[in-house]
Design an enzyme around this catalytic site. Structure first.
Site, mmCIF file in Angstrom:
data_model
loop_
_atom_site.group_PDB
_atom_site.id
_atom_site.type_symbol
_atom_site.label_atom_id
_atom_site.label_comp_id
_atom_site.label_asym_id
_atom_site.label_seq_id
_atom_site.Cartn_x
_atom_site.Cartn_y
_atom_site.Cartn_z
ATOM 1 N N HIS A 695 -16.847 81.725 66.256
ATOM 2 C CA HIS A 695 -17.856 82.154 67.204
ATOM 3 C C HIS A 695 -18.978 82.942 66.493
ATOM 4 O O HIS A 695 -20.078 82.457 66.336
ATOM 5 C CB HIS A 695 -17.190 82.982 68.315
ATOM 6 C CG HIS A 695 -18.126 83.416 69.394
ATOM 7 N ND1 HIS A 695 -17.886 84.488 70.196
ATOM 8 C CD2 HIS A 695 -19.324 82.926 69.793
ATOM 9 C CE1 HIS A 695 -18.882 84.637 71.054
ATOM 10 N NE2 HIS A 695 -19.774 83.701 70.825
ATOM 11 N N HIS A 700 -23.771 82.613 66.125
ATOM 12 C CA HIS A 700 -24.676 83.768 66.253
ATOM 13 C C HIS A 700 -25.292 84.159 64.905
ATOM 14 O O HIS A 700 -26.505 84.287 64.776
ATOM 15 C CB HIS A 700 -23.906 84.977 66.786
ATOM 16 C CG HIS A 700 -23.532 84.888 68.228
ATOM 17 N ND1 HIS A 700 -24.182 85.581 69.217
ATOM 18 C CD2 HIS A 700 -22.556 84.195 68.866
ATOM 19 C CE1 HIS A 700 -23.632 85.328 70.397
ATOM 20 N NE2 HIS A 700 -22.634 84.476 70.202
HETATM 21 FE FE LIG Z 1 -21.559 83.827 71.993
#
Ligand SMILES: [Fe+2]
Length: 1048
Positions: A695, A700
């Site tokens: 993740h 990100h």
């Molecule tokens: Fe996220």
């Protein structure tokens, strides 16, 4: 007085939604919009001769020269035919905003209009003498302002290609700012809309907003070229200014190492810098330059200040409202759960605590509630106690989520079969019959809460009974700004104001966590091996499994054939590995998290909370029915180690641990608990790896430098900018939020995951070892993991993430190819594109510099897929599709299932607090001799997350799993595209996304797809369709929806 006939654009519903989203968006690039759409004629009477706006009352002497310069243009020969010019023609000018918050509604604005085809530009036109702005309310409730007036442009100026805008400071010199949505210029024969969608500030000087047409640098109309270059220079800053502290309305983008994760000057909250070293390599973040402490760490923001963000990169009001509302809701639910547990443990009723907490807590908003709550109870008492965190919105209640098949009937440890009533655990005194929290409030207190919660609109964000969000609309509510609102109220907006003042409804939604889907309607799924295997390919972390093509001993594992062959349906480990190596369909798979051991000794020494970081790997077998049909994956062996393992087993290599065999341990209830605990501890590694790597790292974090480089190097006029900008919407803001409260020292990640203070260092180590842009392309990723048949590129097995993901990939790739070839007619065009090549070069050397600089990769080809500049259109398609895939499909697959899989700690505990027992040790004996259901469960709960951590994680992942109302998903158009052929390409892509929705529905309805439809062997569990790559979604926690960008 004379009249001029003009036209205005009437926006249909979709266009309105687009416009409002754009207006609401903090990602306010220069949007573009054609003058098309449904047009109707109307007559607008206005003065032929402009009034007194020729004056420049608000341009100070110092600014005057600059304004003149803007009006003249930078090239010689520019003419100006402004106010009162004999050759001037009157146009109607409308300036519109849909987000008046913090702005001052269009006062003190000046503009200069530039022609597309000639070097003509208007004089400086100030708008202050226009009538006061009108308040505009759209059909969906958004409120904004509109200023209109007449301007005179040179008669030869036919096609406005750009408008310069300047916001003047207040008369006393104070900073002033406005949000500008669009500028529309209308004459007798044409309408020109220039969408700005940007905050303009008196600190920014002249800003340029271009018409919507896309141009490669070489195709830019000469009259706009200088403005194009100047705009990029403004965003780049100079070598000096880009290192200055970023403040207020600054617009300069630059790169910085992760030197701001510390939360204190000394002691336990100091963290090393990530990035800039071989030991801790990392991508770069947006530079804020707040200045460094003597040891090089960046100073935190001043008290009460947030991390700096360019104004247009900030969350919109609606997005902020949703984010803060959900955060508040979650934190209260977490705090209440924890306090209720504490009261339970102490034999007290929480009644005395609750009203104060709720009413006071609502007022305090996020950040005040949770830190004030001490961990009230060390452990959940048993599985049922965990399940009591959740409450169904409607339906049969708590019993519906209790397993009926948890213990075999022939238990040797005294477990009763099937019945839920066999538990010796007495329900908490304050729990109702169905097990949910039952707060018997005195009537007076209850009325007070009702009164204080009457109008809250932050929830519920998820309705487990229907699987749909209760708030089914993503349209905007009419709360952004109210006429007559006080300044403070206007800033907050009505919704947040109500929350902050305790004026909110649906308090019940604050008291419970909704039932996660992994549990909802399928109470006997979560504890089975089939479900454990199913989540490998259809869970919240589906991108780490690899085909096993080498014997485990070859990479130092202790797993051998004897541990797993009873489960292999007559085959041996060697046979299956050998067959896979030779290209046959693999039947053994592996997930290896040994890298999580990188800092475990140090982490063990520092842990204050009994966190234990394990290393682990699991081997899975793909069962078949003997007729060529797969029946599902099951784990057959789990290997675990922790810092003590090697001390107690000096002969064991560091690469190996204790092997837990499914076949051996599942034989009776005594050892079944060991197998279950091994699965739970392995799943906690999955949970850590998911959050830190799959993740955070892979979406990100790695994407931020690509966006920084794009803003610095690629003009908003560039077709690549228009294509890619939606894929970066809100990413800087959510990443800044993560740095301030999730991944920082003492943040939620450190407090809730086993790696504790070493969490981000692990992320850095894994980035340094494995991250290659070349294999982040989904087809390459699947190939590298051996999960697809190389002959067809199709997954070897029912692998929903891969099957649906490849469809998203291929639709993105086809669309990008079609779109880019509209502008690049040859590979040479790509090579000669100076903006594009500068973007690529800088993203590599400034954004991701460490891997090559410190020799962590052998070559540029290995890391990036090719050397040097982007050589061709097809290579550009792959590069951009990879970025778009990471921002959309990959992120959606690992983000929006978080609540529904990992809020339930029996399915995925973020934290492990004790070392996994090994055969022969006291802990193993304790577990295997305890009574099943009661004592065994109680023992197992001492290994997993404590109630406060569980509630904190649940609240956090609920927040992170929710779509905001202004979400922009792949089934919706890219409103930055206005060229007709570009729009057509985009429409083709949207059609592909809509087809994909149907395809996914059909796949989910096909019982042959074991990973989507249900469990292969036991049919006690309901099916759990794979919806995470279904493009569309409403607002809330829907477990579906693929946004264009990483925005949560
Ligand atoms: Fe996220």
């Amino acid at each position: 007085m004379a009249s001029v006939t003009g036209r205005i654009t009437c926006l249909g519903d979709n266009a309105l939604k687009r416009a409002n989203r754009a207006a609401s968006s903090a990602h306010k690039f220069q949007l573009t919009q054609s003058t098309g759409g449904t047009l109707r004629k109307y007559r607008v009477p206005f003065q032929q001769t402009p009034p007194t706006w020729q004056g420049r009352a608000f341009i100070t002497p110092g600014e005057s020269a600059q304004a003149e310069e803007a009006a003249k243009g930078s090239r010689s020969g520019a003419t100006s035919a402004g106010n009162g010019s004999a050759t001037g023609v009157t146009w109607k000018c409308s300036i519109r905003s849909t987000a008046p918050l913090l702005g001052d509604t269009g006062a003190r604005l000046s503009i200069v209009v530039i022609d597309t085809h000639s070097e003509l530009r208007s004089a400086v036109i100030t708008l202050d003498s226009w009538k006061p702005p009108k308040e505009v309310t759209r059909s969906d409730g958004t409120v904004g302002w509109l200023r209109e007036g007449a301007i005179t442009l040179p008669a030869e100026l036919k096609d406005p290609g750009a408008v310069l805008v300047r916001k003047q400071a207040e008369k006393n010199g104070a900073q002033s700012q406005d949000y500008i949505d669009s500028i529309q210029l209308v004459n007798a024969s044409s309408v020109h809309t220039i969408n700005a969608n940007s905050w303009v500030s008196s600190e920014q000087g002249w800003r340029v907003f271009f018409s919507g047409r896309a141009y490669l640098p070489k195709d830019t109309p000469p009259t706009l070229l200088d403005e194009r270059r100047k705009e990029l220079k403004d965003l780049q800053g100079t070598p000096e200014t880009r290192l200055e502290e970023r403040k207020g309305a600054d617009r300069i983008y630059w790169y910085q190492e992760y030197n701001d994760l510390s939360s204190g000057k000394t002691g336990k909250l100091v963290r090393p810098k990530l990035g800039g070293s071989k030991q801790l390599p990392y991508p770069r973040r947006l530079a804020t330059n707040r200045g460094n402490e003597p040891d090089g760490r960046e100073k935190p923001p001043a008290k009460g200040q947030k991390f700096w963000l360019q104004m247009d990169d900030r969350f919109s009001f609606d997005k902020s409202s949703d984010f803060n509302g959900a955060a508040l809701e979650g934190s209260l639910a977490a705090a209440i759960s924890a306090i209720a547990e504490a009261a339970n443990a102490k034999g007290r009723s929480p009644i005395t605590l609750l009203p104060t907490l709720v009413i006071g807590g609502v007022r305090q908003v996020l950040g005040t509630v949770l830190p004030g709550v001490e961990s009230p109870l060390e452990n959940f008492e048993n599985f049922k106690d965990v399940l009591a965190m959740f409450k169904k919105a409607s339906g049969p209640g708590f019993k519906a989520i209790l397993p009926t098949n948890l213990y075999p009937a022939d238990s040797t440890n005294g477990a009763s079969s099937a019945s839920n009533n066999g538990s010796s655990h007495a329900s908490s005194a304050f729990k109702s019959v169905d097990g949910a929290w039952d707060f018997q409030l005195p009537e007076e207190e209850a009325a007070k809460i009702d009164e204080h919660t009457a109008e809250m609109n932050v929830g519920p964000v998820y309705d487990s009974a229907t699987g749909t969000p209760a708030n089914t609309s993503r349209s905007f509510a009419a709360y952004d700004s109210q006429p007559g609102a006080t300044r403070a109220k206007e800033r907050l907006g009505k919704r947040l104001w109500n929350v902050a003042t305790g004026n909110s409804p649906r308090i019940n939604n604050l008291l419970y966590f909704t039932v996660p889907r992994v549990l909802d309607g399928r109470p006997d799924a979560w504890h089975t091996d089939e479900e454990f295997g199913r989540q490998v390919v259809a869970g919240f972390n589906p991108c780490t499994v690899t085909a096993l093509k080498d014997l485990p001993e070859s990479f130092g594992s202790a797993i051998r054939g004897e541990h797993i062959e009873a489960d292999l349906q007559g085959s041996t480990l060697e046979q299956l590995v050998d067959a896979a190596k030779k290209g046959a369909k693999p039947r053994l798979f592996m997930i290896d998290y040994w890298d999580l051991s990188a800092f475990w000794e140090a982490a063990a020494n520092e842990s204050s909370k009994g966190m234990v970081q394990h290393a682990g790997r699991a081997i899975f077998y793909l069962r078949h029915d003997g007729k060529g049909h797969d029946k599902g994956l099951i784990p057959v062996a789990i290997e675990l180690a922790h810092p003590k393992t090697h001390k107690e087993n000096p002969d064991l290599p560091r690469t190996a641990g204790i092997v837990y065999s499914r076949a051996e341990l599942s034989k009776d209830t005594a050892t079944l608990a060991v197998w279950r605990l091994a699965k739970m501890i392995f799943k906690s590694l999955d949970s850590s790896f998911h959050q830190l790597i799959s993740h955070w790292n892979r979406t990100h974090c790695v994407l931020e430098p690509f966006f920084i480089s794009m803003r610095r190097n690629i003009s908003v006029m560039h077709p690549v900018h228009k294509l890619m900008a939606p894929h970066f919407r809100y990413t800087l803001n959510i990443n800044a939020n993560a740095r301030s409260s999730l991944i920082n020292a003492g943040g939620i990640i450190e407090r809730s995951f086993s790696a504790g203070p070493y969490a981000m260092r692990l992320a850095s180590v894994v980035y340094g070892k494995y991250w290659n842009f070349a294999t982040e392309a989904l087809p390459e990723d699947l190939k590298a993991r051996g999960m697809v048949d190389p002959a067809t590129g199709k997954p070897w097995l029912d692998y929903p993430y891969a099957t649906d993901g490849l469809d998203v990939w291929s639709a993105l790739s086809s669309y990008f190819d079609k779109y880019l070839r509209l502008y690049y007619t040859s590979d040479k065009d790509v090579l000669d594109d100076t903006e594009l090549q500068a973007w690529w070069a800088e993203a590599k050397t400034e954004g991701h510099p460490d891997l090559l600089r410190f020799g962590l990769r052998q070559s540029e080809e290995q890391l990036w897929g090719f050397k040097g500049p982007i050589p061709s259109v097809s290579r550009l398609v792959t590069v951009l599709t990879t970025i778009a895939w990471l921002a959309s499909g990959h992120h959606a697959a690992v983000n929006f299932g978080q609540y529904d899989f990992s809020s339930f700690i029996l399915n995925a505990s973020s934290l492990v607090r004790k070392p996994m027992p090994a055969p022969g040790d006291a802990a193993y004996k304790e577990l295997t001799t305890a009574r099943a259901r009661t004592s065994q469960e109680a023992i197992m709960m001492t290994y997993l997350a404590d109630p406060l951590t569980a509630a904190t994680v649940s609240a956090t992942v609920k927040l992170l799993s929710a779509h905001a109302r202004d979400e922009h998903t792949l089934d919706e158009d890219n409103e930055l595209l206005v060229d007709p052929a570009a729009r057509e390409a985009n429409e083709g892509f949207i059609a592909a996304m809509k087809r994909l929705e149907t395809d996914i529905e059909m796949r989910n309805a096909d019982a042959a797809n074991w990973a989507r439809f249900g469990l292969a062997d036991r049919d006690t569990a309901g099916p759990m369709p794979y919806t995470l790559l279904t493009p569309s979604s409403q607002a809330g926690v829907t477990m579906r929806g693929v946004p264009y960008s990483v925005s949560i």
